[in-house]
Design a protein around this motif. Structure first.
Motif, PDB file in Angstrom:
ATOM      1  N   ARG A   1      40.956  31.847  77.786  1.00  0.00           N
ATOM      2  CA  ARG A   1      42.017  30.940  77.338  1.00  0.00           C
ATOM      3  C   ARG A   1      42.926  30.512  78.490  1.00  0.00           C
ATOM      4  O   ARG A   1      43.203  29.325  78.675  1.00  0.00           O
ATOM      5  N   SER A   2      43.402  31.474  79.271  1.00  0.00           N
ATOM      6  CA  SER A   2      44.332  31.134  80.348  1.00  0.00           C
ATOM      7  C   SER A   2      43.659  30.291  81.421  1.00  0.00           C
ATOM      8  O   SER A   2      44.278  29.404  82.010  1.00  0.00           O
TER       9      SER A   2
ATOM     10  N   PHE B   1      44.785  25.794  72.734  1.00  0.00           N
ATOM     11  CA  PHE B   1      45.231  27.069  73.300  1.00  0.00           C
ATOM     12  C   PHE B   1      46.682  26.994  73.757  1.00  0.00           C
ATOM     13  O   PHE B   1      47.466  27.928  73.558  1.00  0.00           O
TER      14      PHE B   1
ATOM     15  N   GLU C   1      48.995  27.179  70.798  1.00  0.00           N
ATOM     16  CA  GLU C   1      48.919  28.500  70.161  1.00  0.00           C
ATOM     17  C   GLU C   1      49.607  29.575  71.000  1.00  0.00           C
ATOM     18  O   GLU C   1      50.273  30.462  70.458  1.00  0.00           O
ATOM     19  N   ASP C   2      49.436  29.505  72.308  1.00  0.00           N
ATOM     20  CA  ASP C   2      49.934  30.565  73.189  1.00  0.00           C
ATOM     21  C   ASP C   2      51.286  30.242  73.822  1.00  0.00           C
ATOM     22  O   ASP C   2      51.771  30.999  74.666  1.00  0.00           O
TER      23      ASP C   2
ATOM     24  N   ARG D   1      56.126  29.080  80.289  1.00  0.00           N
ATOM     25  CA  ARG D   1      54.751  29.029  80.769  1.00  0.00           C
ATOM     26  C   ARG D   1      54.630  28.284  82.102  1.00  0.00           C
ATOM     27  O   ARG D   1      53.636  28.457  82.806  1.00  0.00           O
TER      28      ARG D   1
END
Length: 263
Positions: free
Chosen positions: A179-180, A219, A222-223, A240
């Motif tokens: 994901r990252s 993603f 969501e994150d 982020r």
């Protein structure tokens, strides 16, 4: 106009009421379904492909005016059948490209996907996916995540993350495991500020594939990598941005001076 170069097709389209005059026909480069024309499902969906199904290529030197469908399956469109009946001939199913080979048919595939996503008709989009392409649908999902309807007080995008996931899985998009790494495939967060304007941290995807961009948007929301601003535009979140700058390190320092662990 020279008698040998009379725009016979254009004149016929005007005479039969499909365009008010040749000038407007050349500007529009299409025939549009008149308001009030009876359309049954799925042809009544809010898709520009369905509203403007017939492409018109203007005459160019020795190349006469031509008509073509923006998708071969539009041959079943009630308005297309109406025009064919009035004109007495079948419209080319492969578009009406100009002398350089350019046609608006590929663009219409994108219209169909993004118009239905913006209208909240993602189920209808999947039901009519034969009129578009998987990459267009994935681009439309990314667009729907990135932008919001101006009347949406929650400013949460044209499509929810749950529904975006349903669309992606339906078109066979494989969800990345990292994901990252998917998020960091986007360009480095960069400040954009107009004169006397608010700070903006736009999300730039560069030349990434439609599939990667769509999953990245999902993603990111969501994150917590991305958030919608008050106007409904998706941008990098402050927290982020700091995490992105930390790269692959196990920890990083937030703007507040507090150490944080990267997961």
């Amino acid at each position: 106009m020279d008698a040998l170069n009379i725009d016979t097709l254009g004149v016929a389209l005007v005479e039969k009421g499909f365009a008010p005059n040749l000038a407007i026909l050349d500007i529009n480069n299409s025939l549009s379904v008149p308001h009030g024309f009876d359309l049954r499902a799925p042809w009544n969906l809010p898709s520009r492909m369905f509203r403007f199904p017939i492409e018109v290529c203007r005459p160019d030197d020795d190349q006469p005016r031509t008509l073509g469908l923006r998708h071969p399956l539009l041959g079943d469109h009630p308005y297309v059948r109406h025009v064919e009946a009035r004109m007495g001939s079948e419209i080319d199913r492969n578009g009406a490209p100009n002398r350089h080979g350019y046609s608006t048919a590929p663009t219409a595939r994108w219209w169909h996907a993004v118009d239905l996503i913006m209208a909240g008709n993602w189920r209808e989009l999947l039901a009519t996916r034969a009129f578009t392409e998987p990459h267009c649908i994935m681009q439309a999902v990314a667009f729907g995540c990135r932008y919001s309807h101006h009347e949406d007080k929650k400013a949460s995008g044209y499509i929810s993350i749950a529904d975006a996931r349903k669309v992606m899985h339906a078109v066979g998009a494989k969800e990345p495991g990292e994901r990252s790494a998917t998020i960091r495939a986007f360009s480095n967060p960069s400040l954009c500020r107009q004169e006397k304007g608010a700070e903006q941290w736009p999300i730039n995807s560069g030349r990434l594939s439609a599939e990667t961009v769509a999953w990245g948007m999902i993603f990111g929301i969501e994150d917590g990598w991305f958030r919608h601003d008050r106007a409904g535009f998706l941008q990098w979140s402050e927290l982020r941005r700091e995490r992105y700058a930390a790269g692959d390190s196990a920890s990083y320092v937030q703007a507040s001076g507090q150490a944080a662990f990267a997961f």
